[in-house]
Enzyme design. Structure first.
Site, short mmCIF file in Angstrom:
data_model
loop_
_atom_site.label_atom_id
_atom_site.label_comp_id
_atom_site.label_asym_id
_atom_site.label_seq_id
_atom_site.Cartn_x
_atom_site.Cartn_y
_atom_site.Cartn_z
N ASN A 166 11.57 6.61 -1.08
CA ASN A 166 10.77 5.90 -2.09
C ASN A 166 10.71 4.39 -1.85
OD1 ASN A 166 9.79 5.31 -5.06
ND2 ASN A 166 11.68 4.14 -4.80
N LYS A 169 1.23 3.39 4.37
CA LYS A 169 1.39 4.60 3.56
C LYS A 169 0.69 5.79 4.21
CE LYS A 169 3.99 3.14 0.23
NZ LYS A 169 5.34 3.71 0.05
N SER A 196 4.03 8.00 -1.11
CA SER A 196 2.87 7.36 -0.51
C SER A 196 2.19 6.49 -1.56
CB SER A 196 1.94 8.45 0.04
OG SER A 196 0.78 7.86 0.57
N SER A 197 0.87 6.52 -1.59
CA SER A 197 0.12 5.73 -2.57
C SER A 197 -1.30 6.26 -2.64
CB SER A 197 0.09 4.26 -2.15
OG SER A 197 -0.90 3.56 -2.89
N TYR A 224 -0.95 -2.50 3.77
CA TYR A 224 -0.04 -1.66 2.97
C TYR A 224 -0.51 -0.20 3.00
CZ TYR A 224 1.86 0.41 -1.34
OH TYR A 224 2.45 1.24 -2.25
N ILE A 276 9.98 3.07 -9.91
CA ILE A 276 9.76 4.51 -9.75
C ILE A 276 11.02 5.19 -9.19
CG2 ILE A 276 8.41 6.23 -8.49
CD1 ILE A 276 6.02 4.24 -8.58
#
Ligand code: NAP
Length: 254
Positions: free
Chosen positions: A97, A165, A147-148, A161, A18
């Site tokens: 990122n 985030k 983020s996610s 994880y 990404i």
């Protein structure tokens, strides 16, 4: 003239996935891009070459994140690259990122070491990168933190994880308020499952399964996320700050 001509940007973790797509997109919009990487110099140079072949300008910036001295090393390399090309060390756009990911560990099995590594790279490094950036990012600048969708989509084997985030989203919220007087916006962009070039995305059965979670029944392309980041980094996003931008292809619709 692109929307970002005469702007300079730093994209962390831009050697692959990404981050590479974000760097290429910002370069195409006219920004001079610092392509940060941790280990993979060949891949970072390939990102730089892609930007240059599109007519843009970029340079590679190495710094291992999540270790002592990381932010100092990052900015020493970035600012020296900027100075060489623009005569200044000021810049306009920061995209946090780079991220450590987990293959999935059941909550019972998460070790303190795994937890610390995720937080060191995904939460602590972005915080201190933003803090350090405050001295050289220009008024009217843009900060985008990746983020996610996992901050809003429960998946127990990704709890550590997802927690890291969640911290990044807090970073966006509170710095958005803090930096508004300078016209600097700070936003979070949350990808869903996105093809980052890893071998799993070459397995049709795996891709079909992953595609099921998106409302569009498709795995995201890195360019889908980069387009959202490019908007958040653009002059047109001046009225958006402290926001959570859902770039999950509708995964969070349930
Ligand atoms: P990726 O393909 O694994 O690439 C990670 C990038 O971060 C690489 O450029 C890598 O650099 C750099 N990096 C990782 N750890 C580092 C460290 N300790 N120090 C310095 N650089 C480091 O990642 P991705 O899938 O594109 O993900 C990009 C971001 O989106 C991450 O924050 C991730 O959490 C988030 N995200 C991804 C997805 C997805 O499905 N792909 C979904 C939601 C959120 P080197 O290779 O040079 O070391």
């Amino acid at each position: 003239m692109g929307t970002l001509s005469n702007k300079s940007a730093l994209v962390t973790g831009a050697s692959r996935g990404i981050g590479r797509a974000i760097a290429v997109r910002l370069g195409r919009e006219g920004a001079l891009v610092g392509v940060h990487y941790g280990e993979n110099e060949i891949a970072a140079k390939e990102t730089v070459a892609r930007i240059e072949s599109d007519g843009g300008s970029a340079f590679a910036v190495r710094a291992r994140l999540g270790v002592p001295g990381d932010v100092h090393e990052l900015f020493r390399a970035f600012e020296s690259g900027l100075k060489e090309r623009t005569g200044e060390s000021t810049f306009d756009i920061l995209v946090n990122n780079a991220g450590a990911t987990s293959l999935g560990t059941s909550p019972e099995d998460v070790t303190p070491e795994e937890f610390d590594e995720l937080f060191a790279v995904n939460a602590k490094a972005p915080f201190f990168i933003v803090q350090r950036a405050l001295t050289t990012i220009r008024d009217g600048g843009r900060i985008v933190n990746i983020s996610s969708g996992l901050t809003r989509f429960a998946q127990a084997d990704q709890v550590a994880y997802a927690m890291s985030k969640g911290a990044v989203e807090q970073l966006s919220l509170h710095f958005a308020r803090h930096l508004a007087p300078r016209g600097i916006t700070v936003n979070s962009v949350a990808p869903g499952i996105t093809n980052n070039g890893q071998p799993v995305f070459d397995i049709p059965e795996a891709v079909a399964q992953m595609a099921e979670v998106s409302a569009f029944k498709k795995v995201g392309d890195a360019e889908d996320v980069a387009a959202v980041v490019a908007f958040a980094a653009s002059p047109d996003a001046r009225w958006v700050t402290g926001a959570f931008l859902d770039a999950t292809g509708g995964t969070l619709l349930g």
